[in-house]
Each structure stands twice: as C-alpha cells, then as structure tokens.
Design a protein around this motif. Structure first.
Motif, mmCIF file in Angstrom:
data_model
loop_
_atom_site.group_PDB
_atom_site.id
_atom_site.type_symbol
_atom_site.label_atom_id
_atom_site.label_comp_id
_atom_site.label_asym_id
_atom_site.label_seq_id
_atom_site.Cartn_x
_atom_site.Cartn_y
_atom_site.Cartn_z
ATOM 1 N N ARG A 88 2.100 7.273 -7.036
ATOM 2 C CA ARG A 88 2.625 8.474 -7.709
ATOM 3 C C ARG A 88 3.659 9.201 -6.868
ATOM 4 O O ARG A 88 4.280 10.150 -7.336
ATOM 5 C CB ARG A 88 1.474 9.412 -8.054
ATOM 6 N N LEU A 89 3.829 8.764 -5.598
ATOM 7 C CA LEU A 89 4.790 9.446 -4.718
ATOM 8 C C LEU A 89 6.102 8.683 -4.678
ATOM 9 O O LEU A 89 6.133 7.452 -4.785
ATOM 10 C CB LEU A 89 4.229 9.560 -3.300
ATOM 11 N N MET B 74 3.497 14.135 7.172
ATOM 12 C CA MET B 74 2.798 15.200 6.478
ATOM 13 C C MET B 74 1.368 15.311 7.010
ATOM 14 O O MET B 74 0.879 16.409 7.287
ATOM 15 C CB MET B 74 2.781 14.897 4.980
ATOM 16 N N ARG C 72 7.826 3.728 6.665
ATOM 17 C CA ARG C 72 6.669 4.590 6.852
ATOM 18 C C ARG C 72 5.945 4.264 8.161
ATOM 19 O O ARG C 72 5.465 5.149 8.864
ATOM 20 C CB ARG C 72 5.717 4.402 5.673
ATOM 21 N N LEU D 221 4.741 10.488 4.437
ATOM 22 C CA LEU D 221 3.290 10.690 4.435
ATOM 23 C C LEU D 221 2.661 10.842 5.834
ATOM 24 O O LEU D 221 1.925 11.805 6.076
ATOM 25 C CB LEU D 221 2.632 9.543 3.657
ATOM 26 N N PRO D 222 2.960 9.922 6.781
ATOM 27 C CA PRO D 222 2.347 10.088 8.114
ATOM 28 C C PRO D 222 2.745 11.405 8.773
ATOM 29 O O PRO D 222 1.922 12.046 9.431
ATOM 30 C CB PRO D 222 2.894 8.896 8.910
ATOM 31 N N HIS E 34 0.806 -1.226 0.000
ATOM 32 C CA HIS E 34 0.000 0.000 0.000
ATOM 33 C C HIS E 34 0.837 1.273 0.000
ATOM 34 O O HIS E 34 0.676 2.147 0.834
ATOM 35 C CB HIS E 34 -0.980 0.016 1.187
ATOM 36 N N LEU E 35 1.740 1.331 -0.971
ATOM 37 C CA LEU E 35 2.453 2.600 -1.178
ATOM 38 C C LEU E 35 1.637 3.416 -2.180
ATOM 39 O O LEU E 35 0.950 2.854 -3.035
ATOM 40 C CB LEU E 35 3.846 2.335 -1.748
ATOM 41 N N VAL E 36 1.706 4.751 -2.064
ATOM 42 C CA VAL E 36 1.002 5.594 -3.033
ATOM 43 C C VAL E 36 1.845 5.630 -4.308
ATOM 44 O O VAL E 36 2.984 6.094 -4.286
ATOM 45 C CB VAL E 36 0.791 7.019 -2.477
#
Lengths: 224, 401
Positions: A97-98, A109, A154, A106-107, A93-95
């Motif tokens: 496009r990032l 942010m 992450r 991410l967390p 479950h990595l995004v």
C-alpha cells in the motif's frame, strides 16, 4: 568484521532434531563480496538469518564489528539490524500500500529520522537508481526488476555495513537479474560487505569468495 | 519512531484494508451512537416528567384522603379511606397563615351533552383558586367564579376539544351544557396548551366544586391543592395542614400530604437511575464492538504476517510493532466513536423534531464516557493482537509470501 566461532543452529522438525548449522567458523572482512551456495535445505538461508540477527544461534559466538551480538535482547538486535544490516529478499517484500518512495523511506521512518532528511535521501537514491519517475508508484505498478531495485534502495538507505541478499534474482528474468546484481556489486564496490545466497552457479561465479554449504556445514571456502 | 509517523503508518494501514476498516468503524459507531441515543431518551423522559410536575405550580402541597405509612413512597391514589376529605376541611386550611391559596378538587366522569351531541368527559370540580394554582390560561371567556365555594352556581369552563365537539363552529359562550341530569352555563374555554400530568386539559369540564359534589352525589374530595406562601414555609405548612385535619377528624391522621418537591426529587432519582441502567446496557454493545475489533485485528495480523516480518528485518523492535498495532486499534476506536457521536447527536436532533414536546438531550457524561470506553476497549482489545504480531518469528513470517 564478521567472526563466527563454532556456530550451531538446530530445529525441531516433528520429533526430529535437524542441525541446520553445525560448527560454523567463518571470518569475513569489511568490503568482501561472498556468494553462499549449496543445495536447498543445506542451511544457507539459516546462516544468512543468523548473520542478520533475525535468528539466534543455539551454540557458538557471533561478533559483528568487534561486538558480541550472540545473545542480544530483541530491542538491541532490532537496533543492530536497523543500523548495520540491509536485507534483500527473493520476494522483494515491499509494503503493497506504500509508494516506492515510502517503501525506501521505511527504515528511516522506523529509526525516527526527520521527514525532510528522509525525502532528500530517498530522492538521491531514486536518482542514482534511475527510478526518479517511479517514486510515487505503488509496488504493483512496477516491474519485477524495478521492485527489486526499490528493495535494494531500501536495504542501503540506512548506510549499513553489510548487505544480505537471499536469492535476490530468484524471481526475476535474466536481464533484470543482471541489473540487480550489478547494482548490488556497485554498493559492494563502495565498501559495503555483500553476501549473496544463491543456487545459480552463474551468479555465484561473479563473487571473489565462494562458500559452499552442505548439510549445515561449510564444505568449501575458496577465493578465486 | 516519531509519533506523527506512527499515526501516518497506522492510517495507511487502515486505508489499505478498506473493507475491514469500514466494518470496524461501523461497529464502533453503532455502539457509541446507541449509548448517546439511549441516554438521550432517558434524559428526555426525566426532563419531561420534571417539567410536567413543575407545571403543577410551585410551592405546592397536595392533600390526599387516606394515609400512607411510608415516607416518600407513591401516594395511595386508590386507597380506601376511613373518613372523607371534605370541602369544609379544605376551606378550613385557608385559616393557616402560611397558606396562600387552597384549591379543592373533586373528580368524576359524566355524560356531557349539548342538544343531540353528547360524550363522556372528565369533570373537575374546584374553585377560582385552581386557575392560579395550576397556572391555567383561557382561550376564550373567563374561568369559573366561586365567591362562595359552598354554593353550587351552575357555570362551567370546558376544554377546546370538547368545545369543538359540542358546538362545532357555532359560538358557544353563554350556552347551556347538560352534565348528566344538571345544566350549567358555559363561561369560558381553556387554552389547549394547558396540559399536565398526562391529563389532557382540552378534554375536561371544570365546574364549581359544590356543583360537582352534588352532581356526583358525594361529600368526598379527590384531593386538595395547597399553595404555600414561600418555599421556606413548605415544611411548616405541611405540619400545620396535617395538624389541622387531625383536629377536624377527631385526632385521626387520615390524610397524606405530599410536597411537590419530594415528588419531584423522587421521580428525578428514579429516572436518573433508569438512564444509568440504559447507559450500562448500551455500554455492553461497546464491549461487543471491542471484541469485534480484537477479532478483526487478529485477522489483520495474520494477513500482514509478511509485513510484520519485514518491519522486524528493517529494525523494528517488538515494542514498536506492538505500538503500531495498538495505534491502529485506537485510531479505529477513536474514528468510530467520533462517527458514532455525530450519528447519535443527529438521531437525537431528528427525535426532537419528531417529538418536540419531549426535551431529548444527550447528557454530557454519556457522550464523554462512551468515547472514553470506546478508546479504552480499543487499547484493551488491540493489545492482544498487537502482542501476537510482536512475537512473530521474523524468519517464519518472511518465509511466507
């Protein structure tokens, strides 16, 4: 640090009520390494989701670090997840496009942490995972093992008390799986509580405490 | 989450789904450009008409034969008249102190010929004053001279196009023109810029009014143009004109006197309303674009179910998820509106190049309103998909690959 008392979770499948968890009593101390095993559909993932506050129990009580988190509202539950829980998933479950670095950040942010501090912490964790040259790569440019290591980075970047891993090696070859487990165990050695859901006995055998769930109930809970 | 991060994350999502982003930007841009261009057309038409009326001259009263009972309505251009408005009536108006100039006008069509060349043309019969009242410039020669308006001196002035058709490259000043069964000497050529109320001045023939009346064998004037000394005296002069004609016509109110001002403001009102109506129609396309944004955002939420689940697992509250998707929708609407504004202004500039005589201009209110409406639809139609994302069950969302 984790106390479950008489925990139950029911699902309605069609018109049939399924008891995914029934009357779970469980006590987990800080820094423990626990494997949760059981046949598929036994409720082990549901238990993990309830522990991670992604799912709410229908019965019973859940104390996390002394705080009753059984019936928090959505915003409060989100805050606890952000600060105390790190998730590792089977499908990473990595995004897509990032970049790897942005996925790890991410967390932080979402928590509103300063960008300068974010960069420092991401760089530190990339270095410690030997991924410093992969920070700018997107997930599709990484191998499965690398992706899962990014996902673990992450999960720990917010310095959570608990890491919840649901079949973390389920999508990896044996060698990558070993690397990923060693990494998780390394964070456990640093004091984080680690729960790994798996149906692979070799992986389950590495932990000190084994919990076996069948039909939503704890069948065995033993130390080795 | 910080505002800058919110923006950056929304931008990364827009970049990540290029095709849908481009399509939505296109829809928004077309809608905003439609508002900009359509209102510019309306505004251009309004300014064009106002300019045309203004070129009639300032402080002008127009006296028409026949009576209109309504006030401010269109004058009865072709109404039947109980009594003619005569040249004597027109000349009598000169006695009114508030009146500076009077230009009687008679109008008709006759055949104009020089040698073997001939054509049909509009004949205007008037006096020397017409030149000042209508601010007419000459390309060549002089305007007609009528020291005694009642004398039918045989001279004429013609438009450029007729001059070219009648004489070609040959000099024509001082030559004789035949108008039906009469002859007149050409004394001047009108400048072709003289163009007003849709009447092409380069296709008319101007003759002394008495000459025209005998030519048409008529007593009746088409209208009388009265120039008032000052703007403040317009209302008083109008009353005086009506009174004077009433006395001359045995107590009958059988003329209509309209002030340039009232005509102007009527047209201004009508065309402004038209512009608003057109803007309203164009605004519907904005709403359609908004519905499109909603649909595509709903698809986006479905496509990104796993991402929403992940964001929840990583500690996003439902409120934050809502804000993420609404930010995306606003960004789309804002960017689309900006592109639309630029495209609209560009199109208006092109139109202005193609039709320089019409002063196309984008009204500021239209530009501002279209952007505001675009942003509002972005928020409004972004909210439903965003709430759907916020309500997603993270367990279900993450279970899907």
């Amino acid at each position: 640090m984790i106390e479950l008392r008489g925990l139950g979770r029911d699902f309605l499948v069609g018109d049939q009520l399924v008891h995914a968890l029934r009357d779970i009593d469980l006590s987990i101390r800080q820094g423990e390494y626990i494997s949760i095993m059981g046949p598929s559909g036994s409720g082990k993932s549901t238990l993990l989701n309830v522990l991670g506050l992604l799912d709410r129990p229908d019965k019973g009580q859940y104390l996390l670090e002394g705080e009753d988190v059984t019936s928090l509202d959505d915003d409060e539950a989100a805050r606890i997840r952000r600060e105390k829980v790190g998730f590792v998933f089977q499908f990473f479950h990595l995004v897509p496009r990032l970049s790897a670095a942005d996925n790890i950040a991410l967390p932080m942010m979402l928590a509103g942490i300063d960008p300068v501090e974010r960069r420092e912490r991401v760089q530190r964790v990339l270095n410690s995972l030997a991924l410093s040259d992969r920070g700018h790569h997107r997930p599709d440019q990484l191998s499965g093992g690398q992706r899962q290591r990014v996902a673990i980075a992450r999960a720990v970047i917010m310095n959570p008390a608990v890491i919840l891993a649901d079949e973390p090696t389920g999508n990896l070859d044996t060698q990558s799986g070993q690397d990923v487990l060693r990494l998780l165990e390394q964070f456990n050695a640093e004091g984080k509580t680690l729960l790994v859901v798996t149906h692979d006995p070799d992986i389950g055998g590495r932990s000190r405490r084994h919990i076996r769930i069948v039909d939503g109930a704890i069948q065995s809970d033993r130390l080795q | 989450m910080r505002a800058s991060d919110l923006l950056a994350f929304a931008l990364s999502a827009l970049r990540g789904f290029r095709m849908r982003t481009l399509l939505m930007l296109l829809a928004m841009a077309i809608a905003v450009a439609a508002v900009v261009v359509l209102t510019a057309l309306g505004e251009g038409a309004r300014r064009y008409v106002i300019d045309q009326f203004s070129s009639l001259g300032t402080n002008l009263l127009i006296v028409l034969p026949g009576r209109s009972e309504t006030t401010g309505g269109p004058p009865p251009l072709l109404g039947t008249t109980p009594r003619d408005l005569t040249l004597a009536d027109a000349l009598a108006l000169n006695r009114e102190p508030a009146v500076r100039r009077v230009a009687p006008v008679s109008l008709g069509n006759v055949e104009v010929s020089v040698g073997a060349r001939s054509r049909e043309a509009t004949i205007i019969g008037t006096t020397t004053e017409f030149q000042q009242v209508r601010q007419i410039e000459m390309a060549r020669g002089r305007f007609i001279q009528t020291p005694e308006p009642t004398r039918a001196s045989a001279e004429c002035v013609i438009g450029r196009k007729i001059y070219r058709e009648m004489f070609g490259n040959r000099p024509g000043l001082g030559e004789w023109l035949r108008l039906a069964d009469r002859r007149c000497r050409l004394v001047g050529v009108l400048a072709s810029e003289a163009h007003s109320l849709g009447m092409a001045m380069d296709e008319i023939v101007v003759v002394p009014v008495a000459f025209a009346l005998t030519l048409f064998d008529s007593e009746s004037l088409f209208r009388v143009l009265v120039e008032v000394r000052s703007r403040e005296q317009i209302a008083a002069a109008r009353e005086a004109v009506i009174h004077m004609i009433r006395v001359r016509h045995d107590g009958e109110d059988d003329v209509t006197v309209i002030a340039q001002d009232s005509v102007l403001s009527t047209f201004d009102r009508i065309l402004r309303t038209l512009t608003y109506a057109v803007a309203g129609i164009a605004a519907i396309s904005l709403v359609v674009a908004g519905v499109l944004v909603m649909n595509v955002m709903l698809i986006a939420v479905t496509q990104r179910t796993a991402e929403v689940g992940l964001l929840k697992a990583l500690g996003s509250s439902p409120t934050l998820i809502t804000r993420l998707f609404v930010t995306e929708a606003i960004l789309l609407a804002g960017l689309g509106a900006t592109i639309g504004l630029a495209a609209g202004y560009l199109a208006v500039a092109v139109l202005r190049g193609l039709y320089p005589q019409i002063p196309f201009a984008v009204p500021l209110w239209a530009a501002l309103a279209s952007v505001m409406v675009a942003l509002a639809t972005g928020v409004f139609f972004g909210l439903l998909p965003a709430r759907r994302a916020a309500r997603l069950d993270p367990v279900v969302a993450l279970a899907r690959r």
